[in-house]
Design a protein around this motif. Structure first.
Motif, short mmCIF file in Angstrom:
data_model
loop_
_atom_site.label_atom_id
_atom_site.label_comp_id
_atom_site.label_asym_id
_atom_site.label_seq_id
_atom_site.Cartn_x
_atom_site.Cartn_y
_atom_site.Cartn_z
N ASP A 52 -5.05 8.27 -1.49
CA ASP A 52 -3.59 8.27 -1.47
C ASP A 52 -3.03 9.68 -1.57
O ASP A 52 -2.04 10.01 -0.93
N LEU A 76 -2.90 11.43 1.75
CA LEU A 76 -1.82 11.07 2.67
C LEU A 76 -0.60 11.97 2.50
O LEU A 76 0.30 11.95 3.34
N GLU A 113 4.10 7.38 9.32
CA GLU A 113 3.47 6.34 10.12
C GLU A 113 2.92 6.89 11.42
O GLU A 113 1.88 6.43 11.92
N MET A 136 -0.26 8.79 10.50
CA MET A 136 -1.33 7.83 10.24
C MET A 136 -1.91 7.29 11.53
O MET A 136 -3.12 7.06 11.65
N ARG A 176 -8.05 14.35 7.32
CA ARG A 176 -6.66 13.94 7.05
C ARG A 176 -5.90 15.00 6.28
O ARG A 176 -4.74 15.30 6.57
N GLU A 211 -5.91 7.49 12.52
CA GLU A 211 -6.71 6.32 12.87
C GLU A 211 -7.27 6.43 14.28
O GLU A 211 -8.43 6.05 14.53
N ALA A 253 5.63 5.40 4.93
CA ALA A 253 5.56 5.44 6.39
C ALA A 253 6.78 6.10 7.04
O ALA A 253 6.65 6.79 8.06
N THR A 303 0.84 -1.20 0.00
CA THR A 303 0.00 0.00 0.00
C THR A 303 0.87 1.25 0.00
O THR A 303 2.04 1.21 0.39
N THR A 331 0.36 3.72 1.98
CA THR A 331 0.57 4.02 3.40
C THR A 331 1.87 3.40 3.89
O THR A 331 2.67 4.05 4.60
N GLU A 332 2.12 2.15 3.54
CA GLU A 332 3.34 1.48 3.96
C GLU A 332 4.56 2.06 3.25
O GLU A 332 5.63 2.19 3.86
#
Length: 261
Positions: free
Chosen positions: A126, A129, A180, A183, A213, A187, A72, A66, A68-69
């Protein structure tokens, strides 16, 4: 030494484009390439053919499931897209973006550029982010741009900025937190807002969460600020639970019916 941006390719379809992107990265001194869920897997032999000898970049590719990863561990990431896609973020040309990324990298931060797949580009979640948008000012009569061409334009502007830059000036401000950590804040906040019934009506939840976000991401929060905000969210949720518990105890002591939470 200032570390160049990480190049992140999201869901690339063609091995040839990955190889061509690696080739122009090598031309302009960028070395770190990350792939997010390449559609034909990795490695792909044809990528080496179009890389024209930039083998060290392909051999060092990192694969992620992803976006996100993939971002991070980065502090500042810009999304390269032809349109803002419903997000209110700073929109810069590649030249302007290179200057900002250079200044952040000069402070010791990890920076990156995110590119979408050949067919659909980047998805709005995406883009949300990231910390800003890079748009190449191409002629509207023909706005189709090859993935490797987009990488090359941004890589060229980075190289030009490096060559023209005076000695780096360091600012005293705290650096932005790693993605990270941000994020984790997103969450945490969204879980508590779900619990409090903030996202109403339910069908508007995705857009409301995305706007939150974008708003927080645009602030480029430091690690200390992220920790402080998480403490605030925790205190508010804990306080809500304590108030409900006291109300339940009061109702029980007076023989009344417990309230509906």
């Amino acid at each position: 030494m200032i570390a160049p941006p990480v190049i992140i390719l999201d869901r690339s379809q063609l091995a040839e484009n990955i190889g061509a992107a690696a080739r122009v990265m090598a031309n302009f001194g960028l070395e770190r390439l990350r792939l997010v869920a390449p559609l034909k897997g990795w490695p792909q032999e044809r990528a080496w053919a179009t890389a024209s000898g930039a083998d060290w970049i392909l051999e060092g590719v990192q694969i992620f499931d992803t976006v996100t990863e993939a971002i991070a561990d980065l502090n500042v990431v810009f999304a390269t897209t032809a349109r803002p896609r419903e997000t209110r973020m700073p929109v810069r040309t590649p030249r302007e973006a290179a200057r900002v990324l250079f200044d952040e990298a000069a402070r010791g931060l990890s920076v990156g550029l995110l590119f979408g797949g050949e067919r659909t580009g980047l998805e709005t979640p995406d883009v949300a982010l990231c910390h800003g948008i890079v748009t190449i000012p191409i002629d509207p009569r023909h706005h189709s741009l090859n993935l490797a061409q987009a990488v090359s334009i941004n890589a060229y502007e980075w190289r030009t900025t490096v060559e023209d830059a005076p000695p780096a000036a360091f600012r005293d401000a705290d650096p932005p937190a790693r993605a990270e950590l941000v994020m984790g804040l997103f969450e945490h906040l969204e879980r508590e807002l779900d619990e409090a019934g903030f996202f109403f009506p339910p069908e508007k939840r995705p857009s409301m969460a995305r706007n939150l976000r974008v708003m927080l991401g645009r602030s480029q929060l430091s690690e200390q600020e992220v920790a402080t905000l998480r403490g605030v969210v925790h205190a508010l949720s804990k306080g809500r639970g304590q108030r409900l518990q006291k109300l339940l105890e009061k109702r029980r002591d007076t023989g009344g019916e417990p309230p509906v939470p």
